[in-house]
Write a protein that holds these residues in place. Structure first.
Motif, PDB file in Angstrom:
ATOM      1  N   ASP A 282       7.025  17.250   3.446  1.00  0.00           N
ATOM      2  CA  ASP A 282       5.871  17.763   3.107  1.00  0.00           C
ATOM      3  C   ASP A 282       4.752  16.386   2.766  1.00  0.00           C
ATOM      4  N   GLU A 283       5.599  15.705   1.280  1.00  0.00           N
ATOM      5  CA  GLU A 283       4.949  14.377   1.158  1.00  0.00           C
ATOM      6  C   GLU A 283       4.247  13.481   2.120  1.00  0.00           C
ATOM      7  N   SER A 284       5.463  13.094   2.514  1.00  0.00           N
ATOM      8  CA  SER A 284       5.398  11.724   3.664  1.00  0.00           C
ATOM      9  C   SER A 284       4.381  12.626   4.855  1.00  0.00           C
ATOM     10  N   PHE A 285       3.815  13.833   5.726  1.00  0.00           N
ATOM     11  CA  PHE A 285       2.909  14.279   6.425  1.00  0.00           C
ATOM     12  C   PHE A 285       1.733  14.041   5.307  1.00  0.00           C
ATOM     13  N   SER A 286       2.149  14.564   3.790  1.00  0.00           N
ATOM     14  CA  SER A 286       0.089  14.741   3.367  1.00  0.00           C
ATOM     15  C   SER A 286      -0.597  12.897   3.698  1.00  0.00           C
ATOM     16  N   ILE A 287       0.616  12.430   2.794  1.00  0.00           N
ATOM     17  CA  ILE A 287       0.770  11.155   2.439  1.00  0.00           C
ATOM     18  C   ILE A 287      -0.006  10.472   3.666  1.00  0.00           C
ATOM     19  N   ASN A 288       0.430  10.598   5.302  1.00  0.00           N
ATOM     20  CA  ASN A 288       0.312   9.991   5.608  1.00  0.00           C
ATOM     21  C   ASN A 288      -1.237   9.931   6.743  1.00  0.00           C
ATOM     22  N   TYR A 289      -0.691  11.805   6.401  1.00  0.00           N
ATOM     23  CA  TYR A 289      -2.590  12.116   7.690  1.00  0.00           C
ATOM     24  C   TYR A 289      -3.374  11.804   6.129  1.00  0.00           C
ATOM     25  N   ALA A 290      -3.184  12.022   4.776  1.00  0.00           N
ATOM     26  CA  ALA A 290      -5.001  11.711   4.686  1.00  0.00           C
ATOM     27  C   ALA A 290      -5.272   9.965   3.478  1.00  0.00           C
ATOM     28  N   THR A 291      -3.798   9.597   3.278  1.00  0.00           N
ATOM     29  CA  THR A 291      -4.177   8.120   3.255  1.00  0.00           C
ATOM     30  C   THR A 291      -5.707   7.539   4.199  1.00  0.00           C
ATOM     31  N   LYS A 292      -6.962   7.322   3.743  1.00  0.00           N
ATOM     32  CA  LYS A 292      -7.716   6.058   4.307  1.00  0.00           C
ATOM     33  C   LYS A 292      -6.596   4.917   4.499  1.00  0.00           C
ATOM     34  N   ILE A 293      -6.745   4.149   5.897  1.00  0.00           N
ATOM     35  CA  ILE A 293      -5.477   3.430   5.796  1.00  0.00           C
ATOM     36  C   ILE A 293      -6.953   1.598   6.050  1.00  0.00           C
ATOM     37  N   PRO A 294      -7.224   1.211   4.959  1.00  0.00           N
ATOM     38  CA  PRO A 294      -8.388   0.273   5.362  1.00  0.00           C
ATOM     39  C   PRO A 294      -7.676  -0.909   6.992  1.00  0.00           C
ATOM     40  N   GLU A 295      -9.192  -1.055   7.367  1.00  0.00           N
ATOM     41  CA  GLU A 295      -9.048  -2.103   9.086  1.00  0.00           C
ATOM     42  C   GLU A 295      -7.759  -3.133   9.138  1.00  0.00           C
ATOM     43  N   THR A 296      -7.124  -3.381   8.129  1.00  0.00           N
ATOM     44  CA  THR A 296      -6.493  -4.722   8.078  1.00  0.00           C
ATOM     45  C   THR A 296      -4.716  -4.310   7.937  1.00  0.00           C
ATOM     46  N   ILE A 297      -4.746  -3.075   7.771  1.00  0.00           N
ATOM     47  CA  ILE A 297      -3.295  -2.347   7.220  1.00  0.00           C
ATOM     48  C   ILE A 297      -2.327  -1.829   8.690  1.00  0.00           C
ATOM     49  N   ASP A 298      -1.301  -2.281   9.180  1.00  0.00           N
ATOM     50  CA  ASP A 298      -1.296  -2.167  10.252  1.00  0.00           C
ATOM     51  C   ASP A 298      -0.668  -0.456  10.492  1.00  0.00           C
ATOM     52  N   LYS A 299      -0.834   0.255  10.639  1.00  0.00           N
ATOM     53  CA  LYS A 299      -0.246   1.543  10.734  1.00  0.00           C
ATOM     54  C   LYS A 299       0.559   1.775  10.775  1.00  0.00           C
ATOM     55  N   LYS A 300       1.597   1.492  11.502  1.00  0.00           N
ATOM     56  CA  LYS A 300       2.645   2.406  11.918  1.00  0.00           C
ATOM     57  C   LYS A 300       3.491   1.752  11.452  1.00  0.00           C
ATOM     58  N   HIS A 301       3.659   0.402  10.993  1.00  0.00           N
ATOM     59  CA  HIS A 301       4.375  -0.066   9.644  1.00  0.00           C
ATOM     60  C   HIS A 301       4.225   0.820   7.860  1.00  0.00           C
ATOM     61  N   PHE A 302       2.825   0.974   8.293  1.00  0.00           N
ATOM     62  CA  PHE A 302       2.603   2.039   6.664  1.00  0.00           C
ATOM     63  C   PHE A 302       2.656   3.178   6.769  1.00  0.00           C
ATOM     64  N   TYR A 303       2.786   4.275   7.854  1.00  0.00           N
ATOM     65  CA  TYR A 303       3.497   5.065   7.759  1.00  0.00           C
ATOM     66  C   TYR A 303       5.415   4.876   7.580  1.00  0.00           C
ATOM     67  N   PHE A 304       5.497   4.167   8.437  1.00  0.00           N
ATOM     68  CA  PHE A 304       7.252   3.673   8.780  1.00  0.00           C
ATOM     69  C   PHE A 304       7.418   3.472   6.817  1.00  0.00           C
ATOM     70  N   TYR A 305       6.653   2.649   6.006  1.00  0.00           N
ATOM     71  CA  TYR A 305       6.483   2.437   5.123  1.00  0.00           C
ATOM     72  C   TYR A 305       6.803   3.911   3.811  1.00  0.00           C
TER      73      TYR A 305
ATOM     74  N   LEU B 149       0.620  -1.559   0.115  1.00  0.00           N
ATOM     75  CA  LEU B 149       0.527   0.254  -0.048  1.00  0.00           C
ATOM     76  C   LEU B 149       0.922   1.630  -0.151  1.00  0.00           C
ATOM     77  N   ALA B 150       1.778   0.764   0.802  1.00  0.00           N
ATOM     78  CA  ALA B 150       2.737   2.374   1.225  1.00  0.00           C
ATOM     79  C   ALA B 150       3.838   2.214  -0.266  1.00  0.00           C
ATOM     80  N   PHE B 151       3.916   1.116  -1.115  1.00  0.00           N
ATOM     81  CA  PHE B 151       4.588   1.663  -2.503  1.00  0.00           C
ATOM     82  C   PHE B 151       4.026   1.913  -3.297  1.00  0.00           C
ATOM     83  N   GLN B 152       2.085   1.597  -3.390  1.00  0.00           N
ATOM     84  CA  GLN B 152       1.180   2.407  -4.145  1.00  0.00           C
ATOM     85  C   GLN B 152       0.592   3.817  -4.351  1.00  0.00           C
ATOM     86  N   LYS B 153       0.583   3.990  -3.586  1.00  0.00           N
ATOM     87  CA  LYS B 153       0.694   5.608  -2.610  1.00  0.00           C
ATOM     88  C   LYS B 153       2.054   6.824  -2.906  1.00  0.00           C
ATOM     89  N   THR B 154       3.100   5.924  -3.070  1.00  0.00           N
ATOM     90  CA  THR B 154       3.993   6.925  -3.566  1.00  0.00           C
ATOM     91  C   THR B 154       4.640   6.562  -4.429  1.00  0.00           C
TER      92      THR B 154
END
Lengths: 226, 107
Positions: A107-130, A7-12
């Motif tokens: 700017d970009e990491s803040f915006s993606i990490n703030y604005a992405t609606k993360i699905p329930e099945t995804i561990d947020k802290k891993h997503f933010y990190f990637y 998901l992180a790759f796709q978003k970035t």
């Protein structure tokens, strides 16, 4: 590969395109100022802030002026204070990753990490990190390649940098379409436009954010009074 | 500037940048309850920041209206249109960027 990484790759992906282009432009710029490729690479790795790196690269060729560099960097980067306030809650309980998440809050990491609606099945802290790591990686690679190849880069596609503009438009649109009230997003745009024309391009970013804090303070007091 | 002075200059930029990112987390570290207004800001500031960043992207085109202003606005509107229609971030960004590149080369 974990679903968080996917998901992180796709978003970035757009940021990969944008940072490869801008990072290479920065590496090339440093190369033409006469610096070894290690300068842009290590500066990209440690400062990790696009516009400041260009300014510092240029300052390295002038007289030593520590206070000047401090002031300029503080002005350009003061916007991060507002990102930090916005991410206090989200970056809670991220464990050892927290330091890196804050270090890499461009700017970009803040915006993606703030604005992405993360699905329930995804561990947020891993997503933010990637997201943070991938953006850092793209930027450093771009700067290194630009610094190494330097004038060997002959191809140039004009307009690729619009990818970053399109990214911020899309993130804003997602926010706008999904929010119940548009007061905050519209006021942000109005304050930014006003500050841009009154205070000019160097200072308008922190000024408009500070003005927004002022507007929100008035609203906060009003709501409290009710 | 000597090599040492160059390293100092870079170190100052690194430390100042890090201060701008770490300060809020150091001040509101959870040891004391975060002030209500700060939490309120955390909820209400980001939509405004995203709007401000869009204006930031357009700052030079807005200040110096030129041929490029028109192209960037058209490509921006296309991005919005495609995004409202398809709701797919990658497609919107791809169409927006390609249309801007095409406009730059064709006009």
């Amino acid at each position: 590969m974990s679903s968080e990484f996917k998901l992180a790759f796709q978003k970035t992906i757009p940021i990969m395109a944008g940072f490869a282009f801008l990072g290479m432009t920065y590496g090339l710029y440093m190369n033409q100022l006469g610096f070894n490729f290690l300068f842009p690479t290590l500066m990209a790795m440690t400062i990790f802030g696009g516009s400041v790196e260009f300014v510092v690269g240029n300052a390295l060729l002038k007289c030593f002026n520590p206070w000047g560099v401090l002031l300029l960097t503080a002005i350009i980067n003061s916007r991060h204070l507002f990102y930090g306030i916005s991410m206090l809650e989200r970056y809670k309980n991220t464990g050892w990753r927290k330091i890196y998440l804050i270090f890499g809050m461009v700017d970009e990491s803040f915006s993606i990490n703030y604005a992405t609606k993360i699905p329930e099945t995804i561990d947020k802290k891993h997503f933010y990190f990637y997201v943070t790591f991938l953006n850092h990686f793209y930027w450093v690679m771009g700067a290194m390649i630009g610094g190494l190849l330097g004038s060997l880069i002959t191809f140039q596609i004009k307009g690729i940098d619009f990818v970053m503009v399109a990214l911020f438009i899309v993130l804003f649109m997602d926010q706008f379409v999904n929010e119940e009230k548009h007061f905050n997003s519209v006021t942000g745009i109005v304050l930014a436009l006003g500050s841009l024309f009154i205070f000019g391009p160097e200072y308008f970013l922190p000024i408009s954010m500070l003005l927004m804090v002022g507007v929100l303070y008035i609203r906060y007091r009003k709501e409290e009074g009710q | 500037m000597t090599f040492t002075e160059q390293l100092c200059t870079i170190a100052i930029a690194v430390l100042t940048t890090m201060a701008s990112r770490f300060l809020p987390f150091m001040i509101f570290n959870g040891k004391k309850p975060t002030p209500d207004f700060v939490s309120y800001l955390g909820n209400n500031l980001p939509p405004a920041i995203l709007g401000i960043l869009v204006v930031y992207c357009y700052k030079s085109q807005l200040l110096h209206s030129s041929h490029d202003t028109l192209l960037a606005v058209i490509a921006g509107l296309l991005t919005i249109g495609v995004h409202l229609y398809k709701k797919n971030m990658l497609i919107s960004i791809l169409v927006g960027t390609l249309s801007y590149v095409a406009l730059v080369y064709l006009t």
